[in-house]
Design a protein around this motif. Structure first.
Motif, PDB file in Angstrom:
ATOM      1  N   ALA A   1     -11.324  17.598   4.399  1.00 12.24           N
ATOM      2  CA  ALA A   1     -10.414  17.943   5.502  1.00 12.24           C
ATOM      3  C   ALA A   1      -9.021  18.277   4.972  1.00 12.24           C
ATOM      4  O   ALA A   1      -8.043  18.261   5.715  1.00 12.24           O
ATOM      5  N   ASN A   2      -8.940  18.550   3.672  1.00 12.39           N
ATOM      6  CA  ASN A   2      -7.674  18.909   3.028  1.00 12.39           C
ATOM      7  C   ASN A   2      -6.656  17.762   3.035  1.00 12.39           C
ATOM      8  O   ASN A   2      -5.458  17.997   3.144  1.00 12.39           O
ATOM      9  N   MET A   3      -7.158  16.544   2.942  1.00 15.06           N
ATOM     10  CA  MET A   3      -6.296  15.364   2.838  1.00 15.06           C
ATOM     11  C   MET A   3      -6.390  14.861   1.405  1.00 15.06           C
ATOM     12  O   MET A   3      -7.246  14.055   1.058  1.00 15.06           O
ATOM     13  N   ASP A   4      -5.538  15.351   0.554  1.00 17.17           N
ATOM     14  CA  ASP A   4      -5.546  15.039  -0.874  1.00 17.17           C
ATOM     15  C   ASP A   4      -4.469  13.990  -1.155  1.00 17.17           C
ATOM     16  O   ASP A   4      -3.278  14.272  -1.031  1.00 17.17           O
TER      17      ASP A   4
ATOM     18  N   GLY B   1      -9.306   6.525   9.635  1.00 15.92           N
ATOM     19  CA  GLY B   1      -9.694   7.702  10.380  1.00 15.92           C
ATOM     20  C   GLY B   1     -10.305   8.746   9.485  1.00 15.92           C
ATOM     21  O   GLY B   1     -10.378   8.594   8.268  1.00 15.92           O
ATOM     22  N   HIS B   2     -10.736   9.813  10.112  1.00 17.12           N
ATOM     23  CA  HIS B   2     -11.321  10.938   9.398  1.00 17.12           C
ATOM     24  C   HIS B   2     -10.635  12.206   9.889  1.00 17.12           C
ATOM     25  O   HIS B   2      -9.974  12.215  10.912  1.00 17.12           O
TER      26      HIS B   2
ATOM     27  N   SER C   1      -9.420   4.968  -0.642  1.00 23.94           N
ATOM     28  CA  SER C   1     -10.538   5.926  -0.629  1.00 23.94           C
ATOM     29  C   SER C   1     -10.069   7.361  -0.442  1.00 23.94           C
ATOM     30  O   SER C   1      -9.560   7.719   0.609  1.00 23.94           O
ATOM     31  N   ASN C   2     -10.266   8.163  -1.476  1.00 21.65           N
ATOM     32  CA  ASN C   2     -10.004   9.597  -1.369  1.00 21.65           C
ATOM     33  C   ASN C   2     -10.858  10.355  -2.378  1.00 21.65           C
ATOM     34  O   ASN C   2     -10.633  11.509  -2.654  1.00 21.65           O
TER      35      ASN C   2
ATOM     36  N   CYS D   1      -0.441   3.102   5.309  1.00 17.26           N
ATOM     37  CA  CYS D   1      -1.641   3.238   4.489  1.00 17.26           C
ATOM     38  C   CYS D   1      -2.704   4.022   5.250  1.00 17.26           C
ATOM     39  O   CYS D   1      -2.952   3.760   6.422  1.00 17.26           O
ATOM     40  N   LEU D   2      -3.305   4.979   4.557  1.00 16.89           N
ATOM     41  CA  LEU D   2      -4.420   5.734   5.120  1.00 16.89           C
ATOM     42  C   LEU D   2      -5.707   5.282   4.466  1.00 16.89           C
ATOM     43  O   LEU D   2      -5.820   5.268   3.243  1.00 16.89           O
TER      44      LEU D   2
END
Length: 108
Positions: A31-34, A5-6, A50-51, A23-24
């Motif tokens: 989007a502030n997903m660190d 997702g995003h 992936s980040n 798992c993401l």
């Protein structure tokens, strides 16, 4: 189980984990997903694919190296596969530099 997702899904992570999603894929830094910060909170109960902030690829070598150095400790810890957190048009030379950094640390 992987969630692809995003956007910011941080508030959903406890429910994901309860449902067996551990798992993401493609949590977006914009989007502030660190992933590093989420690892501090959830430990290795939550894995990541992936980040790498895609905006670094636009900025050039220095920004790419800085982002890579930020991501590398998490990748070495395990439970994280370095990858770009979204697709955007970037200069080929910048992408090539990113790939070179990945390859240079692939067997560590």
């Amino acid at each position: 189980i992987i969630n692809y997702g995003h956007g910011n899904v941080a508030s959903l992570i406890p429910s994901f984990l309860d449902a067996g999603v551990n798992c993401l894929r493609t949590p977006e830094r914009i989007a502030n997903m660190d992933a590093a910060k989420l690892r501090e909170k959830y430990g290795k109960n939550l894995l990541f694919i992936s980040n790498f902030a895609n905006r670094a690829l636009i900025k050039g070598d220095e920004a790419i190296k800085e982002e890579f150095n930020y991501q590398l400790p998490l990748a070495k810890e395990g439970g994280y596969i370095i990858g770009i957190d979204g697709i955007i048009p970037v200069p080929f030379k910048n992408y090539s530099y990113y790939v070179t950094l990945i390859k240079s640390h692939a067997c560590e």
